[in-house]
Design a protein around this motif. Sequence first.
Motif, short mmCIF file in Angstrom:
data_model
loop_
_atom_site.label_atom_id
_atom_site.label_comp_id
_atom_site.label_asym_id
_atom_site.label_seq_id
_atom_site.Cartn_x
_atom_site.Cartn_y
_atom_site.Cartn_z
N GLU A 67 5.99 19.88 10.03
CA GLU A 67 5.03 20.93 10.38
C GLU A 67 5.36 22.22 9.63
OE1 GLU A 67 4.58 21.65 14.54
OE2 GLU A 67 4.28 19.54 15.03
N LEU A 68 6.65 22.53 9.56
CA LEU A 68 7.06 23.77 8.93
C LEU A 68 6.86 23.73 7.42
CD1 LEU A 68 8.20 26.52 9.73
CD2 LEU A 68 10.50 25.62 9.36
N THR A 69 7.24 22.63 6.78
CA THR A 69 7.04 22.53 5.33
C THR A 69 5.55 22.48 4.99
OG1 THR A 69 7.33 20.10 5.42
CG2 THR A 69 9.27 21.43 4.89
N ASP A 70 4.75 21.85 5.83
CA ASP A 70 3.31 21.82 5.60
C ASP A 70 2.70 23.21 5.70
OD1 ASP A 70 3.23 19.13 5.13
OD2 ASP A 70 2.51 18.56 7.12
N SER A 71 3.34 24.09 6.48
CA SER A 71 2.82 25.45 6.64
C SER A 71 3.17 26.35 5.45
CB SER A 71 3.38 26.08 7.92
OG SER A 71 4.75 26.44 7.76
N GLY A 72 4.02 25.85 4.54
CA GLY A 72 4.36 26.61 3.35
C GLY A 72 5.79 27.11 3.28
N VAL A 73 6.57 26.88 4.34
CA VAL A 73 7.98 27.27 4.32
C VAL A 73 8.77 26.22 3.55
CG1 VAL A 73 10.04 27.75 5.71
CG2 VAL A 73 7.79 28.50 6.51
N THR A 74 9.57 26.66 2.59
CA THR A 74 10.38 25.74 1.80
C THR A 74 11.71 25.49 2.51
OG1 THR A 74 9.42 26.63 -0.24
CG2 THR A 74 11.46 25.36 -0.44
N ILE A 75 12.05 24.22 2.66
CA ILE A 75 13.31 23.86 3.32
C ILE A 75 14.15 23.03 2.37
CG2 ILE A 75 14.41 22.77 5.31
CD1 ILE A 75 11.86 23.15 6.87
N HIS A 76 15.39 23.47 2.15
CA HIS A 76 16.33 22.77 1.28
C HIS A 76 17.49 22.26 2.15
CE1 HIS A 76 14.33 24.58 -2.22
NE2 HIS A 76 14.34 25.70 -1.53
N LEU A 77 17.99 21.09 1.80
CA LEU A 77 19.03 20.45 2.60
C LEU A 77 20.15 19.91 1.71
CD1 LEU A 77 20.00 19.18 5.36
CD2 LEU A 77 18.66 17.18 4.73
N GLN A 78 21.38 20.23 2.08
CA GLN A 78 22.54 19.60 1.48
C GLN A 78 23.13 18.60 2.47
OE1 GLN A 78 25.11 22.89 0.27
NE2 GLN A 78 24.78 22.41 -1.88
N GLN A 79 23.69 17.54 1.95
CA GLN A 79 24.38 16.58 2.80
C GLN A 79 25.74 17.16 3.20
OE1 GLN A 79 24.43 13.58 -0.21
NE2 GLN A 79 22.72 12.45 0.67
N GLY A 80 26.15 16.87 4.44
CA GLY A 80 27.47 17.28 4.90
C GLY A 80 28.42 16.11 4.97
N ASN A 81 29.55 16.31 5.57
CA ASN A 81 30.50 15.21 5.71
C ASN A 81 30.12 14.26 6.84
OD1 ASN A 81 31.42 17.71 7.19
ND2 ASN A 81 32.76 16.21 8.16
N ARG A 82 29.17 14.66 7.69
CA ARG A 82 28.71 13.80 8.78
C ARG A 82 27.39 13.12 8.47
NH1 ARG A 82 31.04 14.06 13.85
NH2 ARG A 82 33.06 15.10 13.77
N ASP A 83 26.57 13.73 7.63
CA ASP A 83 25.24 13.16 7.38
C ASP A 83 24.99 12.92 5.89
OD1 ASP A 83 24.96 15.79 6.58
OD2 ASP A 83 23.54 16.35 8.14
N PHE A 84 26.04 12.46 5.20
CA PHE A 84 25.93 12.27 3.74
C PHE A 84 25.06 11.08 3.36
CE2 PHE A 84 29.79 10.14 5.17
CZ PHE A 84 29.69 8.88 4.59
N LEU A 85 24.61 10.29 4.34
CA LEU A 85 23.73 9.17 4.05
C LEU A 85 22.25 9.56 4.15
CD1 LEU A 85 25.56 6.19 5.80
CD2 LEU A 85 25.37 6.62 3.35
N LEU A 86 21.98 10.83 4.44
CA LEU A 86 20.59 11.31 4.41
C LEU A 86 20.02 11.06 3.01
CD1 LEU A 86 20.76 14.68 6.36
CD2 LEU A 86 19.13 12.84 6.81
N GLY A 87 18.83 10.48 2.96
CA GLY A 87 18.30 10.09 1.66
C GLY A 87 16.87 10.50 1.41
N ASN A 88 16.28 9.86 0.42
CA ASN A 88 14.94 10.23 -0.03
C ASN A 88 13.86 9.94 1.01
OD1 ASN A 88 15.80 11.16 -2.56
ND2 ASN A 88 15.78 9.10 -3.42
N SER A 89 14.04 8.90 1.81
CA SER A 89 13.02 8.59 2.82
C SER A 89 12.91 9.72 3.84
CB SER A 89 13.35 7.27 3.53
OG SER A 89 13.25 6.19 2.64
N PHE A 90 14.06 10.26 4.25
CA PHE A 90 14.05 11.39 5.18
C PHE A 90 13.33 12.58 4.54
CE2 PHE A 90 15.86 15.37 6.71
CZ PHE A 90 15.77 15.23 8.09
N CYS A 91 13.60 12.83 3.29
CA CYS A 91 12.98 13.96 2.60
C CYS A 91 11.48 13.76 2.44
CB CYS A 91 13.62 14.17 1.23
SG CYS A 91 15.35 14.69 1.32
N ASN A 92 11.06 12.54 2.14
CA ASN A 92 9.63 12.27 1.99
C ASN A 92 8.88 12.45 3.31
OD1 ASN A 92 9.92 11.65 -0.73
ND2 ASN A 92 10.23 9.46 -0.35
#
Length: 241
Positions: A67-92
Amino acid sequence: MKQDIIFISDLHIALEKPAITRRFLDFLEKRATDCQSIYILGDLFDVWIGDDDRSPPINAIKSKLRELTDSGVTIHLQQGNRDFLLGNSFCNETGVSLLPDYTVIDLQGTLTLLMHGDLLCSDDEAYQQFRIKSHSSEWQQKVLSKPLLIRLLAARWYRIRSHFHKRKKSQEIMDVNQTTVVDTMRQHKVFRLIHGHTHRPAVHYLEIDGQSAQRFVLADWKKDYADILVWRKGEFSIERL
């Protein structure tokens, strides 16, 4: 015109931490709508076992991010040591963009290095060795190929194991190595660094090659409150949610 740029990290969202989940959802619905962009510098989730995981509260988080990205707010994410398996599907699904481990941005006129921060803790040799192994494509493919239930059980065991391992380590080992900090900033030709990971929020002033420099350490989110770093018109402030 929206000008605020917000930096957060180390929320460690999990089913058993409902207060933090509610605070983040409230942040996305209210405070975040007034900003230009948001940088989440790792450990948004306490554990991430793959983009196919739909267990609560993941779907609620994904929906609000979308909802937030659709409204025009840009969100950038780095992987941490706990969620380093976050991938392209989550981003899409969310519209969030994934950043590399070392990311240099122009922060309102000043080149600034963004990191999760675990790579700066070079004294923790056992963790750094595990990090190299766990970030290899072979290791990740092997893990992600296992059934979801097996990954859930393995993640629970890892969190328990990690908790007891931390208790055995000194606070100094789990903090950043100052030489590594300076070398990293010098390598990327910056005099400002923003990172999380250590759960030791502060603004550190240092000198690199005769020039003054800054290192901002982001706060981890608590049950009762959260502190965020806000950049506006070339100046920073710490806001409490």
